[in-house]
Design a protein around this motif. Structure first.
Motif, short mmCIF file in Angstrom:
data_model
loop_
_atom_site.label_atom_id
_atom_site.label_comp_id
_atom_site.label_asym_id
_atom_site.label_seq_id
_atom_site.Cartn_x
_atom_site.Cartn_y
_atom_site.Cartn_z
N LEU A 116 -12.06 5.97 -35.32
CA LEU A 116 -11.56 7.36 -35.57
C LEU A 116 -11.24 8.08 -34.20
O LEU A 116 -10.33 8.81 -34.16
N LEU A 117 -12.01 7.73 -33.24
CA LEU A 117 -11.68 8.49 -31.84
C LEU A 117 -10.33 7.73 -31.60
O LEU A 117 -9.36 8.62 -30.75
N ALA A 118 -10.04 6.43 -31.57
CA ALA A 118 -8.72 5.79 -31.13
C ALA A 118 -7.69 6.38 -31.76
O ALA A 118 -6.53 6.43 -31.23
N MET A 119 -7.99 6.83 -33.18
CA MET A 119 -6.88 7.06 -34.18
C MET A 119 -6.48 8.65 -33.89
O MET A 119 -5.70 9.19 -34.28
N GLY A 120 -7.46 9.31 -32.79
CA GLY A 120 -7.11 10.96 -32.41
C GLY A 120 -7.70 11.62 -33.24
O GLY A 120 -7.51 13.02 -33.26
N VAL A 121 -8.79 11.39 -34.30
CA VAL A 121 -9.44 12.02 -35.08
C VAL A 121 -10.42 13.01 -33.95
O VAL A 121 -10.86 12.58 -33.05
N PRO A 122 -10.64 14.50 -34.12
CA PRO A 122 -11.29 15.30 -33.13
C PRO A 122 -12.60 14.64 -32.92
O PRO A 122 -13.20 14.38 -33.73
N LEU A 123 -13.21 14.61 -31.65
CA LEU A 123 -14.42 14.57 -31.45
C LEU A 123 -15.51 15.43 -32.27
O LEU A 123 -16.51 14.83 -32.61
N LEU A 174 -16.79 23.36 -27.31
CA LEU A 174 -16.92 22.76 -26.00
C LEU A 174 -15.35 22.48 -25.87
O LEU A 174 -14.67 22.65 -24.73
N ALA A 175 -14.65 21.73 -26.79
CA ALA A 175 -13.35 21.07 -26.64
C ALA A 175 -12.30 22.41 -26.55
O ALA A 175 -11.47 21.97 -25.91
N GLN A 176 -12.74 23.37 -27.10
CA GLN A 176 -11.85 24.54 -26.92
C GLN A 176 -11.40 25.02 -25.43
O GLN A 176 -10.40 25.42 -25.15
N GLY A 177 -12.58 24.60 -24.67
CA GLY A 177 -12.34 24.96 -23.24
C GLY A 177 -11.65 23.92 -22.29
O GLY A 177 -11.68 23.77 -21.15
N GLY A 178 -11.13 22.73 -23.21
CA GLY A 178 -10.56 21.64 -22.30
C GLY A 178 -11.57 20.44 -21.94
O GLY A 178 -11.09 19.44 -21.36
N GLY A 179 -12.75 20.51 -22.42
CA GLY A 179 -13.79 19.42 -22.01
C GLY A 179 -13.65 18.41 -23.19
O GLY A 179 -13.07 18.36 -24.07
N LEU A 180 -14.53 17.28 -22.57
CA LEU A 180 -14.84 16.13 -23.60
C LEU A 180 -13.45 15.61 -23.94
O LEU A 180 -13.41 14.89 -25.11
N SER A 181 -12.55 15.61 -23.21
CA SER A 181 -11.44 14.60 -23.50
C SER A 181 -11.53 13.25 -23.34
O SER A 181 -12.09 12.71 -22.40
#
Length: 349
Positions: A116-123, A174-181
């Motif tokens: 899922l993560l490798a396919m680009g599904v949001p964390l 958290l991802a909205q702030g650019g983290g956890l990429s």
């Protein structure tokens, strides 16, 4: 072919192989053997208790096995892949629901997450599924009802879905702030049986008995599930018999009883190293509750242990980068504590 029994390392290799394949059964047998030597009366009582408890849960056990085997034969676990399409917030909700309700095989969870993560599904959506998945599934619901009660099973299901939802929304913010990429470790791919279901989901065939291959899958899954559940439950019931015999009720009540926050917090932390297996933990919690453990503490123990047990945590550590791993642990422990607290308040209402 080389006969390993003739080589210097042969016996050692054989012992390692026996322990790897039968460690749960060997552990149970060792406990009963030691009891037979040092406390024969307790050995008889533990064997009787384990057998009677297993017989008591047999109807729920058979239903649980049927659900697991049916899911594998029909391909119902392919339905999980459909939860990860749509808007991010919708995916969080569907991911939590899929994690809490899906009969997904344990071997496929980690490869599925990687896929899922490798396919680009949001964390955020993946985390919702990741947190909810180890806590509850249909087989676990049936056995929880049989070993504890229906109210506990329903509450644990809501705890699983609720933890997934909260965790997913927290990660989304958290991802909205650019983290956890880039959450995956370097070199982690999207292979495995779980990943294949996402990349190329197959149709579900509910009338599985019309196809020989699916009938064979049902039989194979039923046998493997029976052996898996039976060996873990026998170990759990044996340990429960010793716990009831050797641990004074006052000790349990003092550490994990009462209505305050400390018993729930203690059970949350103890659940991490003490958790054996989702099915094996149920009789242990049932025994502790009989000894005076607060219901909320029992819920916290099961939720925390299911998500953050040492084997599960090691798998997450191998897959995710340290910040994602730390967030996973933090969400698991706070969610388990909250679930225990809410269940305790509900029990007292």
């Amino acid at each position: 072919m080389t006969d390993t029994t003739l080589s210097p390392n042969g016996p050692r290799t054989l012992l390692r192989s026996l322990w790897r394949d039968h460690r749960v059964c060997l552990t149970t047998a060792t406990i009963l053997l030691l009891l037979a030597v040092f406390d024969p009366l307790q050995a008889v009582e533990s064997a009787r208790f384990a057998g009677a408890s297993l017989l008591h849960t047999a109807p729920y056990l058979l239903l649980s096995i049927g659900i697991a085997a049916g899911a594998g034969a029909t391909g119902a676990d392919n339905l999980v892949a459909r939860a990860f399409t749509g808007a991010p917030l919708l995916m969080i909700g569907l991911g939590a629901l899929a994690g809490g309700l899906s009969p997904f095989c344990s071997c496929g969870v980690i490869p599925l997450i990687a896929a899922l993560l490798a396919m680009g599904v949001p964390l955020s959506a993946v985390m919702a599924f990741w947190l909810a998945s180890p806590i509850m599934d249909p087989s676990m619901f049936v056995l929880t009802t049989g070993v504890l009660d229906l109210e506990f099973a329903i509450a644990k299901t809501f705890a699983a879905i609720g933890l997934g939802l909260v965790g997913g929304f927290v990660v989304h913010l958290l991802a909205q702030g650019g983290g956890l990429s880039n959450p995956l470790r370097e070199g982690v791919g999207n292979g495995g049986c779980g990943g294949a279901r996402v990349r190329a989901p197959k149709p579900v065939v509910w009338r599985f008995w019309t196809e020989p291959e699916r009938r064979a899958t049902f039989a194979k899954t039923a046998i493997s599930t029976t052996l898996f559940l039976a060996k873990w439950l026998l170990l759990a019931f044996t340990l429960e018999s010793l716990m009831l015999a050797w641990i004074p009720a006052e000790t349990v009540t003092a550490a994990l009883g009462g209505e305050g926050l400390l018993p729930i917090a203690t059970a949350t932390l103890v659940g991490v190293p003490a958790y054996l297996n989702g099915y094996a933990a149920l009789p242990l919690v049932g025994g502790l509750i009989e000894q005076g453990m607060a219901p909320g503490a029992g819920m916290a123990f099961l939720v925390a242990g299911g998500v953050t047990s040492i084997p599960a945590a090691m798998a997450v550590w191998a897959l995710a980068r340290p910040p994602v791993f730390a967030l996973y642990i933090a969400l698991s422990l706070t969610g388990a504590f909250a679930a225990g607290l809410l269940f305790q308040l509900w029990s007292l209402a």
